[in-house]
Design an enzyme around this catalytic site. Structure first.
Site, mmCIF file in Angstrom:
data_model
loop_
_atom_site.group_PDB
_atom_site.id
_atom_site.type_symbol
_atom_site.label_atom_id
_atom_site.label_comp_id
_atom_site.label_asym_id
_atom_site.label_seq_id
_atom_site.Cartn_x
_atom_site.Cartn_y
_atom_site.Cartn_z
ATOM 1 N N SER A 145 0.838 -1.287 -0.012
ATOM 2 C CA SER A 145 0.052 -0.222 0.124
ATOM 3 C C SER A 145 1.039 1.233 0.160
ATOM 4 O O SER A 145 1.958 1.214 0.537
ATOM 5 C CB SER A 145 -0.877 0.202 1.257
ATOM 6 O OG SER A 145 -1.483 1.153 1.439
ATOM 7 N N TYR A 158 -0.604 -0.178 10.424
ATOM 8 C CA TYR A 158 -0.753 -0.557 9.049
ATOM 9 C C TYR A 158 0.240 -0.208 7.946
ATOM 10 O O TYR A 158 0.675 -1.164 7.418
ATOM 11 C CB TYR A 158 -2.246 0.346 8.547
ATOM 12 C CG TYR A 158 -2.629 -0.049 7.032
ATOM 13 C CD1 TYR A 158 -3.409 -1.111 6.943
ATOM 14 C CD2 TYR A 158 -2.037 0.821 6.113
ATOM 15 C CE1 TYR A 158 -3.659 -1.342 5.597
ATOM 16 C CE2 TYR A 158 -2.584 0.447 4.677
ATOM 17 C CZ TYR A 158 -3.478 -0.599 4.417
ATOM 18 O OH TYR A 158 -3.616 -0.901 3.259
ATOM 19 N N ALA A 160 3.266 -0.057 9.132
ATOM 20 C CA ALA A 160 4.529 -1.219 9.191
ATOM 21 C C ALA A 160 4.238 -2.599 8.562
ATOM 22 O O ALA A 160 4.986 -3.132 8.391
ATOM 23 C CB ALA A 160 4.747 -1.330 10.600
ATOM 24 N N SER A 161 2.694 -2.722 8.656
ATOM 25 C CA SER A 161 2.546 -4.330 8.115
ATOM 26 C C SER A 161 2.643 -4.219 6.481
ATOM 27 O O SER A 161 3.446 -5.180 6.020
ATOM 28 C CB SER A 161 1.149 -4.500 8.333
ATOM 29 O OG SER A 161 0.224 -3.730 7.599
ATOM 30 N N LYS A 162 2.484 -2.875 6.166
ATOM 31 C CA LYS A 162 2.745 -2.873 4.197
ATOM 32 C C LYS A 162 4.057 -2.702 4.012
ATOM 33 O O LYS A 162 4.434 -3.226 3.016
ATOM 34 C CB LYS A 162 1.739 -1.858 3.967
ATOM 35 C CG LYS A 162 0.147 -2.068 4.036
ATOM 36 C CD LYS A 162 -0.041 -3.418 3.390
ATOM 37 C CE LYS A 162 -1.567 -3.609 3.239
ATOM 38 N NZ LYS A 162 -1.932 -4.702 2.371
HETATM 39 N N1 LIG Z 1 -8.895 -0.038 -1.112
HETATM 40 C C1 LIG Z 1 -7.659 0.725 -0.977
HETATM 41 O O1 LIG Z 1 -7.549 2.003 -1.067
HETATM 42 C C2 LIG Z 1 -6.341 0.115 -0.835
HETATM 43 C C3 LIG Z 1 -5.244 1.006 -0.818
HETATM 44 C C4 LIG Z 1 -4.137 0.234 -0.763
HETATM 45 C C5 LIG Z 1 -3.842 -0.921 -0.416
HETATM 46 N N2 LIG Z 1 -4.810 -1.636 -0.285
HETATM 47 C C6 LIG Z 1 -4.571 -3.061 -0.021
HETATM 48 O O2 LIG Z 1 -5.014 -4.023 -1.084
HETATM 49 C C7 LIG Z 1 -5.547 -4.876 -0.538
HETATM 50 C C8 LIG Z 1 -7.087 -5.202 -1.014
HETATM 51 O O3 LIG Z 1 -7.762 -4.137 -0.573
HETATM 52 P P1 LIG Z 1 -9.562 -4.028 -0.913
HETATM 53 O O4 LIG Z 1 -9.585 -2.618 -0.345
HETATM 54 O O5 LIG Z 1 -9.648 -4.253 -2.330
HETATM 55 O O6 LIG Z 1 -10.042 -5.194 0.055
HETATM 56 P P2 LIG Z 1 -11.468 -5.435 0.485
HETATM 57 O O7 LIG Z 1 -11.613 -4.862 1.738
HETATM 58 O O8 LIG Z 1 -12.483 -5.040 -0.727
HETATM 59 O O9 LIG Z 1 -11.407 -7.130 0.508
HETATM 60 C C9 LIG Z 1 -10.743 -7.647 1.374
HETATM 61 C C10 LIG Z 1 -11.405 -9.070 1.155
HETATM 62 O O10 LIG Z 1 -10.537 -9.764 2.076
HETATM 63 C C11 LIG Z 1 -11.194 -10.909 2.787
HETATM 64 N N3 LIG Z 1 -10.393 -11.272 4.087
HETATM 65 C C12 LIG Z 1 -10.052 -10.390 5.155
HETATM 66 N N4 LIG Z 1 -9.439 -11.155 6.038
HETATM 67 C C13 LIG Z 1 -9.242 -12.466 5.438
HETATM 68 C C14 LIG Z 1 -8.499 -13.696 5.787
HETATM 69 N N5 LIG Z 1 -8.090 -13.888 7.054
HETATM 70 N N6 LIG Z 1 -8.722 -14.924 5.065
HETATM 71 C C15 LIG Z 1 -9.236 -14.664 3.698
HETATM 72 N N7 LIG Z 1 -9.883 -13.649 3.515
HETATM 73 C C16 LIG Z 1 -9.883 -12.426 4.085
HETATM 74 C C17 LIG Z 1 -12.380 -10.177 3.254
HETATM 75 O O11 LIG Z 1 -13.443 -10.877 3.370
HETATM 76 C C18 LIG Z 1 -12.750 -9.150 1.813
HETATM 77 O O12 LIG Z 1 -13.368 -10.134 0.772
HETATM 78 C C19 LIG Z 1 -5.404 -5.188 0.771
HETATM 79 O O13 LIG Z 1 -4.228 -5.877 1.158
HETATM 80 C C20 LIG Z 1 -5.205 -3.779 1.135
HETATM 81 O O14 LIG Z 1 -4.547 -3.308 2.606
HETATM 82 C C21 LIG Z 1 -6.243 -1.229 -0.413
#
Ligand SMILES: NC(=O)c1ccc[n+]([C@@H]2O[C@H](COP(=O)([O-])OP(=O)(O)OC[C@H]3O[C@@H](n4cnc5c(N)ncnc54)[C@H](O)[C@@H]3O)[C@@H](O)[C@H]2O)c1
Length: 255
Positions: A145, A158, A160-162
């Site tokens: 991220s 968040y 640190a994890s990323k």
């Molecule tokens: N949306 C953003 O703006 C954004 C920005 C930067 C990075 N990200 C990263 O991109 C990735 C996807 O984000 P998103 O917003 O599309 O996600 P989202 O919230 O739309 O979907 C996440 C999915 O993961 C599933 N999930 C959660 N914990 C789980 C587990 N332990 N085992 C199996 N499934 C699990 C949930 O049920 C959900 O369907 C994430 O890693 C997020 O940190 C998102």
């Protein structure tokens, strides 16, 4: 028979986590449209809806990406059914947990967020890599991220994890290059609509416009725009890219 956008990934077998909604769903659909067989992993049940869109090419799997035994089962099921594993997309991630100034972060929340965001990536690679070695190589894409690159008060855990994902990706690329396994991170900016950003919008209605304005393009990214980059990294078009992090943020961190 499903209609394919192309055949760049024909014959490839992929596991995509977080495939029920958002970027994971878009990525599962995109890889399948490019010809891959996709195992769509999620805990929510929504992976079944994703699979129902292209049932010839996507199969749902209910598994918790923070659980080692469930990861082993997903990889075993994939290789037993399809004979190989070529692509792993570690998309699962969460925000809104442990989101506080450091003295106010609950220790259990810290562990939970680190587990969902970082341990899930570690476990995915731990169990997928041997299957990829047996398949003659593969491509792993780990979702980081912009939160790994820029920060604000309350985003320490968040971020640190990323950032941990970026470091683990680089090390994995060095470890497995000779086995023809490429490992890269994808670094999205603000992506909408997804489960995460819809939830944020519910709490803070102005959050979408505020986050969008940080990008040079003055709009959020769409999950399909991230999935397109994931499909590129998964494909042989990216055959000399490993150990990299590809920023897909509409110019946010160029500012
Ligand atoms: N949306 C953003 O703006 C954004 C920005 C930067 C990075 N990200 C990263 O991109 C990735 C996807 O984000 P998103 O917003 O599309 O996600 P989202 O919230 O739309 O979907 C996440 C999915 O993961 C599933 N999930 C959660 N914990 C789980 C587990 N332990 N085992 C199996 N499934 C699990 C949930 O049920 C959900 O369907 C994430 O890693 C997020 O940190 C998102």
């Amino acid at each position: 028979m499903a209609t394919l956008d192309g055949t760049r990934l024909a014959g490839k077998v992929a596991v995509v986590t977080g495939a029920g909604i958002g970027q994971g769903r878009s990525t599962a659909l995109r890889l399948a449209r490019e010809g891959a067989h996709v195992v769509a992993v999620d805990v929510s049940g929504a992976q079944k809806d994703t699979a129902a869109e292209l049932p010839d090419l996507i199969e749902p799997a209910n598994a918790d990406a923070t659980n080692a035994e469930q990861w082993q089962a997903v990889v075993a099921q994939t290789t037993e059914r399809h004979g190989r594993l070529d692509i792993l997309c570690n998309v699962v991630g969460a925000a809104g947990i442990a989101q506080a100034r450091i003295p106010d972060v609950d220790e259990d929340d810290y562990d939970r967020l680190m587990s969902i965001n970082l341990k899930s990536v570690f476990l995915g690679m731990k169990y997928a890599i041997p299957a990829m070695v047996a398949s003659g190589g593969g491509s792993i894409i780990n979702w980081s991220s912009v939160g790994a690159l820029v920060s604000s008060p309350t985003t320490s855990v968040y971020g640190a994890s990323k950032a941990g994902i970026l470091a683990m990706t680089r090390a994995a690329a060095r470890e497995w290059g000779e086995a023809n396994i490429r490992v890269n991170s994808l670094v999205p900016g603000f992506v909408y609509p997804t489960g995460m950003t819809l939830m944020g919008e519910e709490k803070f209605p102005e959050s979408v416009a505020r986050a969008a304005s940080k990008s040079a393009l003055n709009r959020p990214g769409h999950p399909d725009e991230i999935a397109a980059v994931a499909a590129f990294l998964a494909s042989d078009d990216a055959s000399y890219i490993t150990g990299s992090s590809l920023v897909v943020d509409g110019g946010w961190t160029a500012g």
